[in-house]
Scaffold this motif. Sequence first.
Motif, PDB file in Angstrom:
ATOM      1  N   ILE A   8       0.695  -1.295  -0.041  1.00  0.00           N
ATOM      2  CA  ILE A   8      -0.011  -0.118  -0.018  1.00  0.00           C
ATOM      3  C   ILE A   8       0.541   1.220   0.006  1.00  0.00           C
ATOM      4  O   ILE A   8       0.458   2.367  -0.738  1.00  0.00           O
ATOM      5  CB  ILE A   8      -0.982   0.090   1.304  1.00  0.00           C
ATOM      6  N   ASN A   9       1.925   1.237   0.755  1.00  0.00           N
ATOM      7  CA  ASN A   9       2.872   2.545   0.937  1.00  0.00           C
ATOM      8  C   ASN A   9       3.413   2.893  -0.518  1.00  0.00           C
ATOM      9  O   ASN A   9       3.331   3.983  -0.848  1.00  0.00           O
ATOM     10  CB  ASN A   9       4.055   2.250   1.777  1.00  0.00           C
ATOM     11  N   GLU A  10       3.816   1.865  -1.160  1.00  0.00           N
ATOM     12  CA  GLU A  10       4.391   1.814  -2.720  1.00  0.00           C
ATOM     13  C   GLU A  10       3.246   2.565  -3.614  1.00  0.00           C
ATOM     14  O   GLU A  10       3.463   3.247  -4.454  1.00  0.00           O
ATOM     15  CB  GLU A  10       5.032   0.653  -2.971  1.00  0.00           C
ATOM     16  N   GLN A  11       2.188   1.875  -3.681  1.00  0.00           N
ATOM     17  CA  GLN A  11       1.290   2.077  -4.477  1.00  0.00           C
ATOM     18  C   GLN A  11       0.396   3.424  -4.097  1.00  0.00           C
ATOM     19  O   GLN A  11       0.183   4.082  -5.194  1.00  0.00           O
ATOM     20  CB  GLN A  11       0.032   1.059  -4.423  1.00  0.00           C
ATOM     21  N   SER A  12       0.480   3.964  -2.880  1.00  0.00           N
ATOM     22  CA  SER A  12      -0.265   5.240  -2.661  1.00  0.00           C
ATOM     23  C   SER A  12       0.514   6.471  -2.214  1.00  0.00           C
ATOM     24  O   SER A  12       0.360   7.675  -2.534  1.00  0.00           O
ATOM     25  CB  SER A  12      -1.170   5.063  -1.312  1.00  0.00           C
ATOM     26  N   GLY A  13       1.933   6.294  -2.207  1.00  0.00           N
ATOM     27  CA  GLY A  13       2.875   7.186  -1.722  1.00  0.00           C
ATOM     28  C   GLY A  13       2.980   7.640  -0.299  1.00  0.00           C
ATOM     29  O   GLY A  13       3.267   8.686   0.248  1.00  0.00           O
ATOM     30  N   ALA A  14       1.970   6.759   0.597  1.00  0.00           N
ATOM     31  CA  ALA A  14       1.711   6.985   1.943  1.00  0.00           C
ATOM     32  C   ALA A  14       3.238   6.761   2.583  1.00  0.00           C
ATOM     33  O   ALA A  14       3.914   6.080   2.453  1.00  0.00           O
ATOM     34  CB  ALA A  14       0.720   6.198   2.453  1.00  0.00           C
ATOM     35  N   LYS A  15       3.452   7.735   3.549  1.00  0.00           N
ATOM     36  CA  LYS A  15       4.624   7.676   4.396  1.00  0.00           C
ATOM     37  C   LYS A  15       4.513   6.552   5.404  1.00  0.00           C
ATOM     38  O   LYS A  15       5.466   5.799   5.661  1.00  0.00           O
ATOM     39  CB  LYS A  15       4.694   8.903   5.490  1.00  0.00           C
ATOM     40  N   TYR A  16       3.127   6.190   5.797  1.00  0.00           N
ATOM     41  CA  TYR A  16       2.939   4.973   6.552  1.00  0.00           C
ATOM     42  C   TYR A  16       1.444   4.605   6.453  1.00  0.00           C
ATOM     43  O   TYR A  16       0.760   5.261   6.119  1.00  0.00           O
ATOM     44  CB  TYR A  16       3.428   4.999   8.101  1.00  0.00           C
ATOM     45  N   SER A  17       1.334   3.335   6.617  1.00  0.00           N
ATOM     46  CA  SER A  17      -0.222   2.903   6.426  1.00  0.00           C
ATOM     47  C   SER A  17      -0.526   1.838   7.839  1.00  0.00           C
ATOM     48  O   SER A  17       0.418   0.992   7.928  1.00  0.00           O
ATOM     49  CB  SER A  17      -0.386   2.415   5.402  1.00  0.00           C
ATOM     50  N   MET A  18      -1.590   1.572   8.167  1.00  0.00           N
ATOM     51  CA  MET A  18      -2.019   0.496   9.100  1.00  0.00           C
ATOM     52  C   MET A  18      -3.458   0.141   8.718  1.00  0.00           C
ATOM     53  O   MET A  18      -4.318   0.787   8.045  1.00  0.00           O
ATOM     54  CB  MET A  18      -2.306   1.389  10.580  1.00  0.00           C
ATOM     55  N   TYR A  19      -3.640  -1.080   9.195  1.00  0.00           N
ATOM     56  CA  TYR A  19      -5.091  -1.808   9.005  1.00  0.00           C
ATOM     57  C   TYR A  19      -5.578  -2.028  10.265  1.00  0.00           C
ATOM     58  O   TYR A  19      -4.926  -2.593  11.196  1.00  0.00           O
ATOM     59  CB  TYR A  19      -4.956  -3.107   8.240  1.00  0.00           C
ATOM     60  N   ASP A  20      -7.209  -1.801  10.336  1.00  0.00           N
ATOM     61  CA  ASP A  20      -7.960  -1.984  11.705  1.00  0.00           C
ATOM     62  C   ASP A  20      -9.003  -3.129  11.321  1.00  0.00           C
ATOM     63  O   ASP A  20      -9.788  -2.593  10.520  1.00  0.00           O
ATOM     64  CB  ASP A  20      -8.403  -0.549  12.225  1.00  0.00           C
ATOM     65  N   SER A  21      -8.720  -4.070  11.911  1.00  0.00           N
ATOM     66  CA  SER A  21      -9.493  -5.332  11.675  1.00  0.00           C
ATOM     67  C   SER A  21     -11.126  -5.221  12.109  1.00  0.00           C
ATOM     68  O   SER A  21     -11.943  -5.826  11.613  1.00  0.00           O
ATOM     69  CB  SER A  21      -8.885  -6.641  12.156  1.00  0.00           C
ATOM     70  N   ILE A  22     -11.207  -4.353  13.259  1.00  0.00           N
ATOM     71  CA  ILE A  22     -12.225  -4.191  13.909  1.00  0.00           C
ATOM     72  C   ILE A  22     -13.325  -3.141  12.962  1.00  0.00           C
ATOM     73  O   ILE A  22     -14.368  -3.444  12.810  1.00  0.00           O
ATOM     74  CB  ILE A  22     -12.162  -3.315  15.368  1.00  0.00           C
ATOM     75  N   THR A  23     -12.595  -2.112  12.526  1.00  0.00           N
ATOM     76  CA  THR A  23     -13.660  -1.312  11.670  1.00  0.00           C
ATOM     77  C   THR A  23     -13.298  -1.835  10.014  1.00  0.00           C
ATOM     78  O   THR A  23     -14.102  -1.320   9.180  1.00  0.00           O
ATOM     79  CB  THR A  23     -13.012   0.063  11.599  1.00  0.00           C
ATOM     80  N   ASN A  24     -12.418  -2.623   9.703  1.00  0.00           N
ATOM     81  CA  ASN A  24     -12.168  -3.115   8.482  1.00  0.00           C
ATOM     82  C   ASN A  24     -11.800  -2.076   7.644  1.00  0.00           C
ATOM     83  O   ASN A  24     -12.186  -1.859   6.497  1.00  0.00           O
ATOM     84  CB  ASN A  24     -13.323  -3.766   8.082  1.00  0.00           C
TER      85      ASN A  24
END
Length: 293
Positions: free
Chosen positions: A251-267
């Motif tokens: 995701i970081n490479e595809q979006s250019g985001a500095k960082y990314s996280m996933y929350d399984s509770i909120t999906n």
Amino acid sequence: MLLDYYFVKYYQKLHLEVQHMIPNYKLKGVAYEKKKNVNCRTITALMLIFVLLMCTACTKKQNEPKTPVDDILSEEGTKNTSSAPDTVQLNFSTQDFSDIPLNLLNDIQIESIVNSTKIDDMVTYVEYIPKEFNEENPEGYIYSYIEVSGIKYALSRSLGETWYDLTKTVLAETETVYITNEVRGASYGVTIFFVIKEKTPYIISEIDGFTQISDIDENGTNEVVSTVGTVPDTSICFFDFDKQTVSISNINEQSGAKYSMYDSITNTFSLAIGQNQNLVTYVYETNELLQVK
């Protein structure tokens, strides 16, 4: 700024002088009128000088060259803040299952058992201390093996924390997969996926970081989300057991985001994206992330 300072000091001095020029109302007759006229002329002259100095200062201020700080502030004030994209397109790279059989482990290699957990009727997960330490099996780790139908297979090494346990899950609706984590260096861990075929365990994939199993597109099939690094770097992984492949998109490479996280509770996925690196929330749909408004 220095010139402004002198203006303030001059004004304070002028104010004091005017205060001292307040007429003495006890004076009578001509003496009073004379002092009054002198004071008025003095005040007028001082006020004219003050006005002239203020005009000169304004002219100098306008003619002063801009400093680099002025340019930066001006640029920041006029720069438009770029908004995060509504859609992030994700491209996936595909690799074949590795299908690497686990190595057999002999009883003479085991010094002591640390922990043992029965996963199902066929598989038992065991943590142990090896009898000998060497370059391949250095000290400072807890080692593990699985026992399948009474046969031991060396699995991985860990630091002994609970998140290194063996878990069992279902991917692609029907395929049973066993998952564990292994430490392979300072702050470097991988997630190992293996299956049991004809009572023999085979590693099908090793993915950097720690993973979560979740139905991210809510289609009834579990996918894998991997996060690695202290500055989170997140990837989405799809296992295809018909083609014997795993497809991965960072995701970081595809979006250019500095960082990314996933929350399984909120999906949902949170990306530090855009000029200000503010966290933006996205949900996953086929091959893309859609911003949550």
